[in-house]
Design a protein around this motif. Structure first.
Motif, mmCIF file in Angstrom:
data_model
loop_
_atom_site.group_PDB
_atom_site.id
_atom_site.type_symbol
_atom_site.label_atom_id
_atom_site.label_comp_id
_atom_site.label_asym_id
_atom_site.label_seq_id
_atom_site.Cartn_x
_atom_site.Cartn_y
_atom_site.Cartn_z
ATOM 1 N N ALA A 131 40.847 -28.399 -7.595
ATOM 2 C CA ALA A 131 41.350 -28.686 -6.276
ATOM 3 C C ALA A 131 42.401 -27.501 -5.715
ATOM 4 O O ALA A 131 42.509 -27.287 -4.650
ATOM 5 C CB ALA A 131 42.097 -30.116 -6.536
ATOM 6 N N ALA A 132 43.372 -27.000 -6.586
ATOM 7 C CA ALA A 132 44.223 -26.075 -6.275
ATOM 8 C C ALA A 132 43.324 -24.756 -6.011
ATOM 9 O O ALA A 132 43.894 -24.166 -5.005
ATOM 10 C CB ALA A 132 44.865 -25.557 -7.687
ATOM 11 N N ALA A 133 42.143 -24.438 -6.495
ATOM 12 C CA ALA A 133 41.531 -23.226 -6.073
ATOM 13 C C ALA A 133 40.944 -23.485 -4.758
ATOM 14 O O ALA A 133 40.851 -22.631 -3.737
ATOM 15 C CB ALA A 133 40.462 -23.021 -6.987
ATOM 16 N N ALA A 134 40.547 -24.894 -4.470
ATOM 17 C CA ALA A 134 40.072 -24.976 -3.006
ATOM 18 C C ALA A 134 40.905 -24.934 -1.734
ATOM 19 O O ALA A 134 40.853 -24.678 -0.877
ATOM 20 C CB ALA A 134 39.213 -26.364 -3.043
ATOM 21 N N CYS A 135 42.382 -25.186 -2.560
ATOM 22 C CA CYS A 135 43.398 -25.405 -1.390
ATOM 23 C C CYS A 135 43.902 -23.732 -1.228
ATOM 24 O O CYS A 135 44.997 -23.737 -0.651
ATOM 25 C CB CYS A 135 44.399 -26.354 -1.681
ATOM 26 S SG CYS A 135 43.777 -28.291 -1.480
ATOM 27 N N ARG A 142 41.507 -33.817 -2.712
ATOM 28 C CA ARG A 142 40.736 -33.049 -3.524
ATOM 29 C C ARG A 142 40.622 -33.159 -4.865
ATOM 30 O O ARG A 142 39.765 -32.966 -5.747
ATOM 31 C CB ARG A 142 40.913 -31.511 -2.968
ATOM 32 C CG ARG A 142 40.454 -31.136 -1.701
ATOM 33 C CD ARG A 142 41.063 -29.747 -1.523
ATOM 34 N NE ARG A 142 41.003 -29.480 0.222
ATOM 35 C CZ ARG A 142 39.781 -28.911 0.620
ATOM 36 N NH1 ARG A 142 38.810 -28.566 -0.091
ATOM 37 N NH2 ARG A 142 39.730 -28.457 1.882
ATOM 38 N N ILE A 143 41.912 -33.369 -5.492
ATOM 39 C CA ILE A 143 42.036 -33.578 -6.851
ATOM 40 C C ILE A 143 41.143 -34.994 -7.227
ATOM 41 O O ILE A 143 40.554 -35.019 -8.412
ATOM 42 C CB ILE A 143 43.535 -34.008 -7.230
ATOM 43 C CG1 ILE A 143 44.229 -32.626 -7.113
ATOM 44 C CG2 ILE A 143 43.787 -34.497 -8.815
ATOM 45 C CD1 ILE A 143 45.699 -32.557 -7.295
ATOM 46 N N VAL A 144 41.349 -35.879 -6.497
ATOM 47 C CA VAL A 144 40.641 -37.360 -6.908
ATOM 48 C C VAL A 144 39.184 -36.950 -6.682
ATOM 49 O O VAL A 144 38.212 -37.476 -7.616
ATOM 50 C CB VAL A 144 40.882 -38.389 -5.871
ATOM 51 C CG1 VAL A 144 40.065 -39.666 -6.084
ATOM 52 C CG2 VAL A 144 42.372 -38.654 -6.186
ATOM 53 N N ASP A 145 38.807 -36.340 -5.598
ATOM 54 C CA ASP A 145 37.152 -36.132 -5.327
ATOM 55 C C ASP A 145 36.527 -35.237 -6.667
ATOM 56 O O ASP A 145 35.631 -35.527 -6.892
ATOM 57 C CB ASP A 145 37.018 -35.136 -4.175
ATOM 58 C CG ASP A 145 37.045 -35.991 -2.927
ATOM 59 O OD1 ASP A 145 37.303 -37.214 -2.970
ATOM 60 O OD2 ASP A 145 37.149 -35.557 -1.847
ATOM 61 N N ARG A 146 37.427 -34.036 -6.918
ATOM 62 C CA ARG A 146 36.954 -33.258 -8.162
ATOM 63 C C ARG A 146 37.360 -33.764 -9.460
ATOM 64 O O ARG A 146 36.831 -33.253 -10.279
ATOM 65 C CB ARG A 146 37.194 -31.804 -7.639
ATOM 66 C CG ARG A 146 36.831 -31.598 -6.307
ATOM 67 C CD ARG A 146 36.790 -30.055 -5.713
ATOM 68 N NE ARG A 146 36.520 -29.780 -4.445
ATOM 69 C CZ ARG A 146 36.419 -28.631 -4.064
ATOM 70 N NH1 ARG A 146 36.611 -27.341 -4.746
ATOM 71 N NH2 ARG A 146 35.854 -28.559 -2.839
#
Length: 302
Positions: free
Chosen positions: A22-26, A12-16
């Motif tokens: 990414a932290a919020a998504a996880c 997610r970090i690489v994607d965004r």
């Protein structure tokens, strides 16, 4: 964080391009995410990410690790699906204009009934979406698409129509050919890609004629364009299905029916750098089965 959750976080970090997003998504804090990636890099003995104040991007080693992580997570999702027989999780999709409400939403209960463990976040928009950075799984878009690294599945083409209100035509006259458009106005539909108003298009045999008329009103959405046309702001062009009710009850009148606009292609797009997950696969296949036949048959409800 366990190893699997850390892999998901890294992808997610690489994607965004962002630790915070990414932290919020996880569902974890930024410090937890930072500590998890530092621990991962320490365990692997290599740096995976270049960090700056504005952006995060993978190193050469990080890009290779990212591709393996994407494949692992997709394989795990497929394995879970095989074991449970269910497609699960959250799917985010964005569908162009009125199609979200007129076509997709009414058919969605049947799709969700077939996949009770799946949740759909359905957006409706015209603008270009950066699928990877915004965490969107797939989008349905109309028009000729710019070159990108997205995978494109054509759904078909939509017949277009030129319309105006009876009041507008009473004031400006009804043109018989595109050559008689002098003195007319259009409702300027602003392209989300160029930021400029799109010209009107007409076909005469094999010839495509583009006409840019004065526009006192610029809009960026199909609903606003239709509402403006009803209020007499000028000529508008859009897929015929969106104006079907207006044309039937006389709120709008078709103009230049012998010089139709060029049909508009409709496509569903999803990222090419991600292995297609089970939930995206079933949703895209469903969209193809739902929309494609209606476009091919010219069904009146579309």
């Amino acid at each position: 964080m366990d190893r699997l959750a850390t892999l998901d976080l890294f992808v997610r970090i690489v994607d965004r391009g962002s630790f915070s997003a990414a932290a919020a998504a996880c569902g974890v804090s930024r410090p937890v995410a930072t500590a998890a990636i530092k621990a991962l890099e320490h365990r692997l003995g290599t740096r995976l990410l270049h960090r700056s104040t504005r952006h995060v991007q993978p190193t050469v080693e990080g890009a290779a690790y990212y591709r393996r992580c994407v494949a692992i997570l997709a394989d795990l999702e497929d394995a879970d699906r095989s074991a449970s027989g269910a497609v699960a999780g959250l799917l985010r999709a964005d569908v162009v204009g009125r199609m979200a409400r007129m076509i997709v939403l009414p058919a969605l209960p049947d799709f969700l009934a077939r996949h009770p463990a799946l949740t759909v976040h359905l957006g409706e928009g015209e603008r270009f979406v950066d699928l990877v950075r915004e965490g969107v799984d797939c989008v349905v878009r109309a028009g000729r698409l710019p070159d990108s690294d997205m995978i494109v599945r054509p759904l078909g083409v939509m017949d277009e129509v030129t319309v105006a209100s009876p009041d507008y035509l009473a004031r400006h006259g009804t043109p018989a050919t595109p050559d008689e458009l002098e003195g007319h106005q259009m409702i300027g539909f602003v392209s989300s890609r160029t930021g400029q108003a799109l010209p009107l298009e007409f076909t005469r045999g094999e010839e495509v004629i583009e006409v840019s008329l004065p526009a006192r009103l610029l809009v960026s959405g199909a609903d606003m364009s239709a509402a403006a046309a009803r209020l007499g702001f000028g000529l508008a062009q859009a897929p015929r299905y969106g104006f079907a009710q207006d044309l039937a009850n006389g709120t709008l009148i078709e103009v230049l029916p012998d010089f139709l606009p060029t049909p508009t292609p409709l496509s569903v797009l999803y990222p090419s750098n991600r292995q297609l997950s089970a939930r995206v696969r079933v949703f895209v296949d469903w969209l193809v089965d739902l929309i494609g036949p209606r476009l091919q048959s010219g069904a009146p409800e579309l």
